[in-house]
Design a protein around this motif. Sequence first.
Motif, mmCIF file in Angstrom:
data_model
loop_
_atom_site.group_PDB
_atom_site.id
_atom_site.type_symbol
_atom_site.label_atom_id
_atom_site.label_comp_id
_atom_site.label_asym_id
_atom_site.label_seq_id
_atom_site.Cartn_x
_atom_site.Cartn_y
_atom_site.Cartn_z
ATOM 1 N N UNK A 179 13.448 -3.117 -24.228
ATOM 2 C CA UNK A 179 12.075 -2.604 -24.219
ATOM 3 C C UNK A 179 11.206 -3.406 -23.257
ATOM 4 N N UNK A 180 11.454 -4.711 -23.178
ATOM 5 C CA UNK A 180 10.696 -5.546 -22.251
ATOM 6 C C UNK A 180 10.975 -5.153 -20.804
ATOM 7 N N UNK A 181 12.227 -4.885 -20.487
ATOM 8 C CA UNK A 181 12.584 -4.481 -19.128
ATOM 9 C C UNK A 181 12.033 -3.091 -18.785
ATOM 10 N N UNK A 182 12.059 -2.192 -19.754
ATOM 11 C CA UNK A 182 11.502 -0.859 -19.515
ATOM 12 C C UNK A 182 10.003 -0.946 -19.289
ATOM 13 N N UNK A 183 9.310 -1.752 -20.081
ATOM 14 C CA UNK A 183 7.870 -1.922 -19.918
ATOM 15 C C UNK A 183 7.517 -2.547 -18.577
ATOM 16 N N UNK A 184 8.297 -3.518 -18.149
ATOM 17 C CA UNK A 184 8.037 -4.147 -16.851
ATOM 18 C C UNK A 184 8.291 -3.159 -15.715
ATOM 19 N N UNK A 185 9.303 -2.335 -15.852
ATOM 20 C CA UNK A 185 9.562 -1.313 -14.836
ATOM 21 C C UNK A 185 8.454 -0.285 -14.761
ATOM 22 N N UNK A 186 7.940 0.109 -15.925
ATOM 23 C CA UNK A 186 6.824 1.055 -15.933
ATOM 24 C C UNK A 186 5.559 0.433 -15.360
ATOM 25 N N UNK A 187 5.362 -0.862 -15.589
ATOM 26 C CA UNK A 187 4.194 -1.538 -15.017
ATOM 27 C C UNK A 187 4.296 -1.608 -13.498
ATOM 28 N N UNK A 188 5.495 -1.640 -12.968
ATOM 29 C CA UNK A 188 5.678 -1.684 -11.514
ATOM 30 C C UNK A 188 5.367 -0.351 -10.843
ATOM 31 N N UNK A 189 5.214 0.712 -11.622
ATOM 32 C CA UNK A 189 4.824 1.991 -11.029
ATOM 33 C C UNK A 189 3.437 1.905 -10.403
ATOM 34 N N UNK A 190 2.614 0.974 -10.876
ATOM 35 C CA UNK A 190 1.302 0.775 -10.275
ATOM 36 C C UNK A 190 1.398 0.298 -8.836
ATOM 37 N N UNK A 191 2.449 -0.444 -8.520
ATOM 38 C CA UNK A 191 2.637 -0.878 -7.129
ATOM 39 C C UNK A 191 2.998 0.304 -6.241
ATOM 40 N N UNK A 192 3.756 1.247 -6.777
ATOM 41 C CA UNK A 192 4.070 2.452 -6.002
ATOM 42 C C UNK A 192 2.804 3.268 -5.778
ATOM 43 N N UNK A 193 1.957 3.347 -6.795
ATOM 44 C CA UNK A 193 0.688 4.060 -6.632
ATOM 45 C C UNK A 193 -0.209 3.399 -5.607
ATOM 46 N N UNK A 194 -0.205 2.075 -5.582
ATOM 47 C CA UNK A 194 -1.006 1.359 -4.585
ATOM 48 C C UNK A 194 -0.469 1.606 -3.179
ATOM 49 N N UNK A 195 0.836 1.664 -3.030
ATOM 50 C CA UNK A 195 1.426 1.932 -1.714
ATOM 51 C C UNK A 195 1.077 3.334 -1.238
ATOM 52 N N UNK A 196 1.124 4.304 -2.132
ATOM 53 C CA UNK A 196 0.755 5.673 -1.774
ATOM 54 C C UNK A 196 -0.728 5.725 -1.416
ATOM 55 N N UNK A 197 -1.545 5.018 -2.185
ATOM 56 C CA UNK A 197 -2.980 4.990 -1.913
ATOM 57 C C UNK A 197 -3.306 4.353 -0.570
ATOM 58 N N UNK A 198 -2.608 3.276 -0.236
ATOM 59 C CA UNK A 198 -2.854 2.625 1.059
ATOM 60 C C UNK A 198 -2.429 3.515 2.221
ATOM 61 N N UNK A 199 -1.306 4.183 2.073
ATOM 62 C CA UNK A 199 -0.877 5.095 3.126
ATOM 63 C C UNK A 199 -1.868 6.224 3.324
ATOM 64 N N UNK A 200 -2.369 6.754 2.227
ATOM 65 C CA UNK A 200 -3.360 7.822 2.310
ATOM 66 C C UNK A 200 -4.665 7.312 2.919
ATOM 67 N N UNK A 201 -5.089 6.123 2.514
ATOM 68 C CA UNK A 201 -6.336 5.542 3.009
ATOM 69 C C UNK A 201 -6.303 5.347 4.523
ATOM 70 N N UNK A 202 -5.263 4.690 5.021
ATOM 71 C CA UNK A 202 -5.180 4.428 6.455
ATOM 72 C C UNK A 202 -4.901 5.701 7.250
#
Length: 75
Positions: free
Chosen positions: A6-29
């Motif tokens: 459960x700890x590993x699954x939660x950490x993996x789900x928390x890392x989805x925010x980094x993917x969202x930030x990458x998509x946001x930066x690509x869209x921004x620039x």
Amino acid sequence: MDPLAAKYIGAGLACLGMAGAAIGLGNLFGQFYAGALRNPSAADGQRGNLLLGFALTEALGIFSLLVALLLLFAV
């Protein structure tokens, strides 16, 4: 469910925010450069907004990494 799994699954789900930030930066620039090509004289006036958006979007990605690391090593 195993608490370690459960700890590993939660950490993996928390890392989805980094993917969202990458998509946001690509869209921004991408949108900035599209607008700068359309109207080059206004691009210098919007550079401060670009850098502010970059900093805020990158901060959200770093916060999600922090949450993932806290889930892995502190809990």
